[in-house]
Design a protein around this motif. Structure first.
Motif, PDB file in Angstrom:
ATOM      1  N   TYR A 181       0.839  -1.198   0.000  1.00  0.00           N
ATOM      2  CA  TYR A 181       0.000   0.000   0.000  1.00  0.00           C
ATOM      3  C   TYR A 181       0.874   1.248   0.000  1.00  0.00           C
ATOM      4  N   SER A 182       0.373   2.307  -0.610  1.00  0.00           N
ATOM      5  CA  SER A 182       1.110   3.571  -0.632  1.00  0.00           C
ATOM      6  C   SER A 182       1.029   4.221   0.738  1.00  0.00           C
ATOM      7  N   LYS A 183       1.781   5.292   0.924  1.00  0.00           N
ATOM      8  CA  LYS A 183       1.767   6.006   2.191  1.00  0.00           C
ATOM      9  C   LYS A 183       0.394   6.605   2.481  1.00  0.00           C
ATOM     10  N   GLU A 184      -0.407   6.808   1.432  1.00  0.00           N
ATOM     11  CA  GLU A 184      -1.768   7.324   1.597  1.00  0.00           C
ATOM     12  C   GLU A 184      -2.809   6.214   1.688  1.00  0.00           C
ATOM     13  N   GLY A 185      -2.343   4.978   1.640  1.00  0.00           N
ATOM     14  CA  GLY A 185      -3.258   3.856   1.823  1.00  0.00           C
ATOM     15  C   GLY A 185      -3.792   3.221   0.558  1.00  0.00           C
ATOM     16  N   LEU A 186      -3.314   3.651  -0.609  1.00  0.00           N
ATOM     17  CA  LEU A 186      -3.819   3.082  -1.858  1.00  0.00           C
ATOM     18  C   LEU A 186      -3.126   1.748  -2.158  1.00  0.00           C
ATOM     19  N   PRO A 187      -3.901   0.728  -2.509  1.00  0.00           N
ATOM     20  CA  PRO A 187      -3.288  -0.547  -2.895  1.00  0.00           C
ATOM     21  C   PRO A 187      -2.369  -0.351  -4.098  1.00  0.00           C
ATOM     22  N   ILE A 188      -1.264  -1.089  -4.121  1.00  0.00           N
ATOM     23  CA  ILE A 188      -0.296  -0.997  -5.220  1.00  0.00           C
ATOM     24  C   ILE A 188      -0.359  -2.296  -6.019  1.00  0.00           C
ATOM     25  N   ILE A 189      -0.849  -2.196  -7.238  1.00  0.00           N
ATOM     26  CA  ILE A 189      -0.949  -3.350  -8.124  1.00  0.00           C
ATOM     27  C   ILE A 189       0.278  -3.372  -9.028  1.00  0.00           C
ATOM     28  N   ALA A 190       1.064  -4.432  -8.925  1.00  0.00           N
ATOM     29  CA  ALA A 190       2.256  -4.593  -9.758  1.00  0.00           C
ATOM     30  C   ALA A 190       1.903  -5.472 -10.954  1.00  0.00           C
ATOM     31  N   ILE A 191       2.382  -5.085 -12.138  1.00  0.00           N
ATOM     32  CA  ILE A 191       2.057  -5.800 -13.372  1.00  0.00           C
ATOM     33  C   ILE A 191       3.331  -6.054 -14.175  1.00  0.00           C
ATOM     34  N   GLY A 192       3.562  -7.315 -14.495  1.00  0.00           N
ATOM     35  CA  GLY A 192       4.720  -7.670 -15.327  1.00  0.00           C
ATOM     36  C   GLY A 192       4.335  -7.628 -16.791  1.00  0.00           C
ATOM     37  N   ALA A 193       4.173  -6.421 -17.302  1.00  0.00           N
ATOM     38  CA  ALA A 193       3.636  -6.244 -18.660  1.00  0.00           C
ATOM     39  C   ALA A 193       4.544  -6.836 -19.733  1.00  0.00           C
ATOM     40  N   GLY A 194       5.845  -6.739 -19.536  1.00  0.00           N
ATOM     41  CA  GLY A 194       6.769  -7.195 -20.561  1.00  0.00           C
ATOM     42  C   GLY A 194       6.959  -8.698 -20.617  1.00  0.00           C
ATOM     43  N   LEU A 195       6.835  -9.368 -19.461  1.00  0.00           N
ATOM     44  CA  LEU A 195       7.102 -10.800 -19.390  1.00  0.00           C
ATOM     45  C   LEU A 195       5.849 -11.663 -19.327  1.00  0.00           C
TER      46      LEU A 195
END
Length: 337
Positions: free
Chosen positions: A99-113
């Protein structure tokens, strides 16, 4: 998002229309807004630049899509057997890194692989929608409670490591998922961070950027390298996606202490899969769990999105031709190496 007098009036109009809907539409709307109906209506208004008529049509189309495709039940439809689910996870790289410092979920995406080559298209679309629904029904409400304020959006970090011309093979699938998001999950992403961008991305971005609406352009930030220093301004190290943690690592495959949020064994995916299994077991006495993908109807692609997809396709072909003439893959860094 604060409301103006016009927006307040538009929201009242929306609410009166919703009050006249049948129960199936009302029920799916409740699943959408999760106790925040006004904020949900504001998202649809924002997605249509304040045009009430267009926002109204967008909302109705979205609710009808949800009812017709039984989206409310999709979190009770596990991808089985488990080895098939793992194959989807290994080829559709995304996860929750924190989560970010403001509380937003962080979605990670492996777009290239991401290769999207281990299952049928329907399973990838099903998985994509399930993660959207789990985010909206489980992750965001948890974040709202944890941080003591309404949180309805997320941040996305896209790793372009390994992006190749062969990505053109799944452009249609990516356009399908993008269309689903644009029309049925509008304004759910606060910012898109692009990291580890090779030449092929830079070339495409140059021609695509002018086609995007200003509102969308402002959301996209292309960072230098793995983006670690910039991202640490908005999130703690523990929430940093694994491919951003070490300058020069440049790979979605690099992990640190089991931190690969793409893995089916990561805490996020374990919780998601267990949630879906539990929901399925609750319904099992009514209707036994069946193997097979969920087939979801895909709305027509927005003309502007179609134009962007066509532009990307043309640019990929141009780069392919250029590469063929120059016979210098390494020089162009087309494969992101």
């Amino acid at each position: 998002m604060g409301t103006t007098a016009n927006q307040d009036q538009a929201i009242k109009q929306f609410q009166s229309i919703i009050d006249q809907m049948d129960e199936s539409m009302k029920n799916t709307y409740k699943n959408m807004h999760q106790g925040y109906p006004t904020e949900t209506l504001e998202r649809f208004l924002k997605a249509r630049d304040g045009n009430v008529a267009k926002a109204h049509k967008m909302l109705i189309d979205c609710l009808e899509w949800r009812v017709q495709n039984k989206i409310d039940d999709i979190l009770s439809k596990p991808i089985i057997p488990i080895n098939l689910y793992r194959a989807v996870r290994d080829s559709q790289l995304l996860g929750l890194s924190g989560y970010s410092k403001e509380g937003l979920p962080i979605i990670a995406i492996g777009a290239g692989l991401s290769t999207f080559d281990k299952a049928s298209v329907h399973y990838y679309v099903q998985s994509h929608i399930q993660i959207n629904e789990y985010r909206d029904r489980v992750i965001l409400p948890i974040a709202t409670k944890k941080f003591g304020r309404h949180i309805s959006t997320c941040l996305k970090v896209l790793d372009m490591t390994g992006l190749k011309l062969s990505a053109l093979n799944h452009l249609k699938l990516l356009t399908t998922m993008s269309t689903i998001d644009d029309l049925n999950y509008p304004e759910k992403t606060e910012i898109y961070y692009i990291v580890n961008a090779p030449y092929i991305f830079s070339a495409c971005w140059k021609v695509v950027k002018p086609l995007l609406q200003e509102r969308t352009r402002k959301k996209i930030q292309v960072l230098q390298g793995c983006g670690r220093d910039e991202l640490l301004k908005v999130m703690d190290y523990s929430s940093l996606p694994h491919f951003c943690r070490k300058e020069g690592s440049g790979s979605s495959k690099n992990t640190e202490n089991g931190s690969n949020c793409f893995s089916a064994d990561h805490e996020f995916h374990q919780q998601l899969y267990n949630h879906i299994k539990q929901q399925a077991e609750l319904l099992d006495s009514i209707s036994p769990i069946k193997q097979g993908s969920v087939h979801v109807g895909v709305p027509d692609t927005d003309p502007e999105d179609a134009k962007i997809a066509k532009t990307i396709e043309s640019e990929f072909h141009r780069l392919g031709n250029l590469n063929g003439r120059s016979n210098s893959v390494n020089g162009l860094k087309i494969d992101g190496n």
